[in-house]
Design a protein around this motif. Structure first.
Motif, PDB file in Angstrom:
ATOM      1  N   GLY A  19       0.790  -1.220   0.000  1.00 38.69           N
ATOM      2  CA  GLY A  19       0.000   0.000   0.000  1.00 38.69           C
ATOM      3  C   GLY A  19       0.822   1.270   0.000  1.00 38.69           C
ATOM      4  N   GLN A  20       2.094   1.151  -0.251  1.00 42.56           N
ATOM      5  CA  GLN A  20       2.940   2.331  -0.282  1.00 42.56           C
ATOM      6  C   GLN A  20       3.194   2.700  -1.732  1.00 42.56           C
ATOM      7  N   SER A  21       3.058   3.962  -2.034  1.00 45.67           N
ATOM      8  CA  SER A  21       3.375   4.370  -3.391  1.00 45.67           C
ATOM      9  C   SER A  21       4.756   5.003  -3.402  1.00 45.67           C
ATOM     10  N   LEU A  22       5.469   4.732  -4.458  1.00 48.90           N
ATOM     11  CA  LEU A  22       6.772   5.358  -4.625  1.00 48.90           C
ATOM     12  C   LEU A  22       6.560   6.775  -5.107  1.00 48.90           C
ATOM     13  N   LYS A  23       7.430   7.655  -4.661  1.00 46.95           N
ATOM     14  CA  LYS A  23       7.333   9.060  -5.035  1.00 46.95           C
ATOM     15  C   LYS A  23       8.605   9.474  -5.757  1.00 46.95           C
ATOM     16  N   LYS A  24       8.473  10.475  -6.586  1.00 39.07           N
ATOM     17  CA  LYS A  24       9.626  11.022  -7.280  1.00 39.07           C
ATOM     18  C   LYS A  24      10.696  11.381  -6.252  1.00 39.07           C
ATOM     19  N   GLY A  25      11.920  10.941  -6.505  1.00 41.20           N
ATOM     20  CA  GLY A  25      13.024  11.234  -5.604  1.00 41.20           C
ATOM     21  C   GLY A  25      13.319  10.136  -4.593  1.00 41.20           C
ATOM     22  N   ASN A  26      12.386   9.180  -4.418  1.00 44.08           N
ATOM     23  CA  ASN A  26      12.674   8.037  -3.524  1.00 44.08           C
ATOM     24  C   ASN A  26      13.875   7.278  -4.065  1.00 44.08           C
ATOM     25  N   LEU A  27      14.649   6.718  -3.155  1.00 47.32           N
ATOM     26  CA  LEU A  27      15.755   5.844  -3.538  1.00 47.32           C
ATOM     27  C   LEU A  27      15.339   4.420  -3.227  1.00 47.32           C
ATOM     28  N   VAL A  28      15.445   3.540  -4.216  1.00 43.32           N
ATOM     29  CA  VAL A  28      15.114   2.138  -4.043  1.00 43.32           C
ATOM     30  C   VAL A  28      16.396   1.336  -4.230  1.00 43.32           C
ATOM     31  N   GLY A  29      16.777   0.605  -3.196  1.00 40.29           N
ATOM     32  CA  GLY A  29      17.943  -0.266  -3.279  1.00 40.29           C
ATOM     33  C   GLY A  29      17.455  -1.693  -3.438  1.00 40.29           C
ATOM     34  N   ILE A  77      14.746 -16.461 -10.759  1.00 38.25           N
ATOM     35  CA  ILE A  77      13.713 -17.322 -10.192  1.00 38.25           C
ATOM     36  C   ILE A  77      14.273 -18.040  -8.960  1.00 38.25           C
ATOM     37  N   ASN A  78      13.461 -18.111  -7.928  1.00 41.29           N
ATOM     38  CA  ASN A  78      13.806 -18.735  -6.647  1.00 41.29           C
ATOM     39  C   ASN A  78      14.917 -18.017  -5.891  1.00 41.29           C
ATOM     40  N   SER A  79      15.286 -16.844  -6.338  1.00 37.26           N
ATOM     41  CA  SER A  79      16.232 -16.017  -5.591  1.00 37.26           C
ATOM     42  C   SER A  79      15.433 -15.108  -4.667  1.00 37.26           C
ATOM     43  N   PHE A  80      16.127 -14.526  -3.724  1.00 42.38           N
ATOM     44  CA  PHE A  80      15.494 -13.558  -2.843  1.00 42.38           C
ATOM     45  C   PHE A  80      16.139 -12.201  -3.054  1.00 42.38           C
ATOM     46  N   ALA A  81      15.369 -11.169  -2.765  1.00 37.34           N
ATOM     47  CA  ALA A  81      15.879  -9.811  -2.852  1.00 37.34           C
ATOM     48  C   ALA A  81      15.442  -9.047  -1.612  1.00 37.34           C
ATOM     49  N   PHE A  82      16.310  -8.187  -1.170  1.00 39.32           N
ATOM     50  CA  PHE A  82      15.993  -7.258  -0.102  1.00 39.32           C
ATOM     51  C   PHE A  82      15.750  -5.920  -0.804  1.00 39.32           C
ATOM     52  N   ILE A  83      14.589  -5.325  -0.585  1.00 39.22           N
ATOM     53  CA  ILE A  83      14.247  -4.057  -1.217  1.00 39.22           C
ATOM     54  C   ILE A  83      14.216  -2.984  -0.133  1.00 39.22           C
ATOM     55  N   PHE A  84      15.055  -1.977  -0.297  1.00 39.25           N
ATOM     56  CA  PHE A  84      15.129  -0.860   0.634  1.00 39.25           C
ATOM     57  C   PHE A  84      14.550   0.365  -0.055  1.00 39.25           C
ATOM     58  N   VAL A  85      13.636   1.072   0.591  1.00 40.93           N
ATOM     59  CA  VAL A  85      13.067   2.291   0.027  1.00 40.93           C
ATOM     60  C   VAL A  85      13.353   3.432   1.001  1.00 40.93           C
ATOM     61  N   PHE A  86      14.279   4.290   0.603  1.00 35.50           N
ATOM     62  CA  PHE A  86      14.604   5.486   1.383  1.00 35.50           C
ATOM     63  C   PHE A  86      13.854   6.669   0.785  1.00 35.50           C
ATOM     64  N   GLU A  87      13.566   7.653   1.602  1.00 36.34           N
ATOM     65  CA  GLU A  87      12.883   8.857   1.145  1.00 36.34           C
ATOM     66  C   GLU A  87      13.644   9.532   0.006  1.00 36.34           C
ATOM     67  N   SER A  88      14.980   9.476   0.084  1.00 30.83           N
ATOM     68  CA  SER A  88      15.801  10.170  -0.911  1.00 30.83           C
ATOM     69  C   SER A  88      17.230   9.642  -0.850  1.00 30.83           C
ATOM     70  N   GLU A  89      18.029  10.066  -1.824  1.00 29.54           N
ATOM     71  CA  GLU A  89      19.457   9.740  -1.794  1.00 29.54           C
ATOM     72  C   GLU A  89      20.101  10.323  -0.530  1.00 29.54           C
ATOM     73  N   MET A  91      18.843  10.693   2.391  1.00 26.11           N
ATOM     74  CA  MET A  91      18.589   9.815   3.547  1.00 26.11           C
ATOM     75  C   MET A  91      19.503   8.594   3.517  1.00 26.11           C
ATOM     76  N   ARG A  92      19.679   8.000   2.343  1.00 24.67           N
ATOM     77  CA  ARG A  92      20.593   6.863   2.226  1.00 24.67           C
ATOM     78  C   ARG A  92      22.011   7.293   2.583  1.00 24.67           C
ATOM     79  N   ASP A  93      22.405   8.463   2.086  1.00 29.95           N
ATOM     80  CA  ASP A  93      23.765   8.951   2.305  1.00 29.95           C
ATOM     81  C   ASP A  93      24.039   9.290   3.766  1.00 29.95           C
TER      82      ASP A  93
END
Length: 136
Positions: A19-29, A77-89, A91-93
């Motif tokens: 239920g979260q929408s991505l916004k312009k400027g979000n950083l997705v790792g 296929i059958n791999s896993f991923a960790f998805i990180f969503v930061f507000e911005s670069e 915030m990640r930095d």
């Protein structure tokens, strides 16, 4: 091209599923992971601990949304991923250097998370390759 499509699909699924929408400027790792389980540990035990214990700790200390995703088609296929969503670069930095290593703030956060990571590492070890994406 397949990686871009897989990454896009994973990010879209994660955003819609929670239920979260991505916004312009979000950083997705996106960290595509290889998980090597410890003896007598099932993948369900690892996933359960990651989702119910590690993710809340990551959110608490990094201020980012974190998701665990499983590849169901394509190259990963059958791999896993960790998805990180930061507000911005920015915030990640706050936590990481340009080369991906933890800076002083990130090292302090890692110390706070160490008890949780020790428990996770008893279940299995993971290695990952990652790419950070900025939502346009």
């Amino acid at each position: 091209m397949k990686n871009v499509m897989l990454t896009s699909a994973l990010v879209l699924v994660a955003a819609l599923a929670f239920g979260q929408s991505l916004k312009k400027g979000n950083l997705v790792g996106l960290h595509v992971a290889t998980i090597n389980l410890s003896p007598d540990v099932t993948m369900n035990q690892y996933k359960d601990f990651f989702v119910n214990s590690a993710i809340p700790e990551y959110k608490k200390h990094y201020g980012a949304e974190i998701y665990l995703a499983k590849g169901i088609r394509g190259e990963n296929i059958n791999s896993f991923a960790f998805i990180f969503v930061f507000e911005s670069e920015k915030m990640r930095d706050k936590y990481f250097n340009a080369d991906g290593s933890a800076n002083d703030v990130g090292k302090a956060v890692s110390e706070k998370m160490q008890p949780t990571m020790d428990k996770l590492n008893k279940l299995g070890a993971s290695t990952s390759k990652y790419t950070d994406w900025v939502v346009q």
